[in-house]
Enzyme design. Structure first.
Site, mmCIF file in Angstrom:
data_model
loop_
_atom_site.group_PDB
_atom_site.id
_atom_site.type_symbol
_atom_site.label_atom_id
_atom_site.label_comp_id
_atom_site.label_asym_id
_atom_site.label_seq_id
_atom_site.Cartn_x
_atom_site.Cartn_y
_atom_site.Cartn_z
ATOM 1 N N GLU A 1 0.843 -1.202 0.000
ATOM 2 C CA GLU A 1 0.000 0.000 0.000
ATOM 3 C C GLU A 1 0.877 1.250 0.000
ATOM 4 O OE1 GLU A 1 -2.538 2.776 -0.118
ATOM 5 O OE2 GLU A 1 -3.418 0.769 -0.109
ATOM 6 N N ASP B 1 -8.149 1.771 -7.584
ATOM 7 C CA ASP B 1 -8.559 3.032 -8.201
ATOM 8 C C ASP B 1 -8.905 2.758 -9.666
ATOM 9 O OD1 ASP B 1 -8.702 5.615 -9.351
ATOM 10 O OD2 ASP B 1 -7.277 6.402 -7.908
ATOM 11 N N ASP C 1 -16.261 -2.431 -7.862
ATOM 12 C CA ASP C 1 -17.656 -2.009 -7.985
ATOM 13 C C ASP C 1 -17.838 -1.133 -9.227
ATOM 14 O OD1 ASP C 1 -16.038 -0.041 -6.665
ATOM 15 O OD2 ASP C 1 -17.855 1.066 -6.162
#
Length: 198
Positions: free
Chosen positions: A60, A109, A145
């Site tokens: 991350e 992203d 999503d």
């Protein structure tokens, strides 16, 4: 998605011996499982707790959410979790060829504008890195999503060494669920696929 700044994040991360902030090769006697873009770490820390026989790597770049992963690691006492605070472009500086068993890409992203598509974690540049570090028949698992990212990513895979063996536009919850997925599955379908390295 913007993340909140954590006042003590920089000091805590640079004093901790549990977070890697400079490139060095990660090795483990256990099979290694990598999540690229781990967010606050609920997904990967839950997996590490459930599967102590595997070594998990949370990769991350955001220092503030890395701090949140560190909090969970310390609370759950997870010796089989390594946290890396770095950009995904640096993956090859942390892993030897054919050293990772599985890679998760969870709600990355989507970079919706076409001029930014090369930044997507399923873009060709990243797929090449995954092909390098995954073992033979290693697995790539994706969830989002954002349907255009899902459909585009399936297209990107067609020119790679990955072969999709499962794809779904209504994914069920898995044994571990991230904070983001918990929120988003109440609002929209969850798209996903699994692919193996040919």
């Amino acid at each position: 998605m913007r993340t909140k700044k954590v006042k003590q994040a920089f000091e805590a991360i640079h004093q901790s011996n549990l977070i890697m902030t400079t490139p060095q090769i990660i090795r483990s006697e256990q099979p290694m499982v990598l999540e690229v873009g781990s967010g606050k770490g609920k997904f990967i820390t839950e997996l590490a707790k459930l599967h102590p026989d595997l070594h998990y790597i949370a990769f991350e770049k955001d220092i503030n959410v890395c701090y949140r992963i560190l909090e969970k690691q310390e609370a759950l006492l997870l010796p089989n979790l390594t946290i890396v605070q770095d950009d995904a472009n640096a993956l090859l500086s942390y892993f030897e060829p054919k050293s990772v068993s599985k890679i998760y890409l969870n709600f990355s992203d989507p970079w919706p504008k076409k001029r930014h598509h090369k930044r997507r974690l399923t873009a060709e540049t990243y797929l090449k890195m995954y092909e390098t570090i995954l073992v033979d028949e290693g697995e790539l698992e994706f969830r989002s999503d954002f349907e255009p990212l899902y459909t585009d990513s399936l297209e990107y895979l067609m020119t790679s060494r990955f072969e999709v063996y499962w794809a779904n536009t209504q994914c069920e919850a898995r044994e571990a669920v991230s904070e983001y997925e918990e929120k988003k599955r109440k609002e929209s379908p969850i798209y996903g696929f699994k692919a193996k390295l040919k």
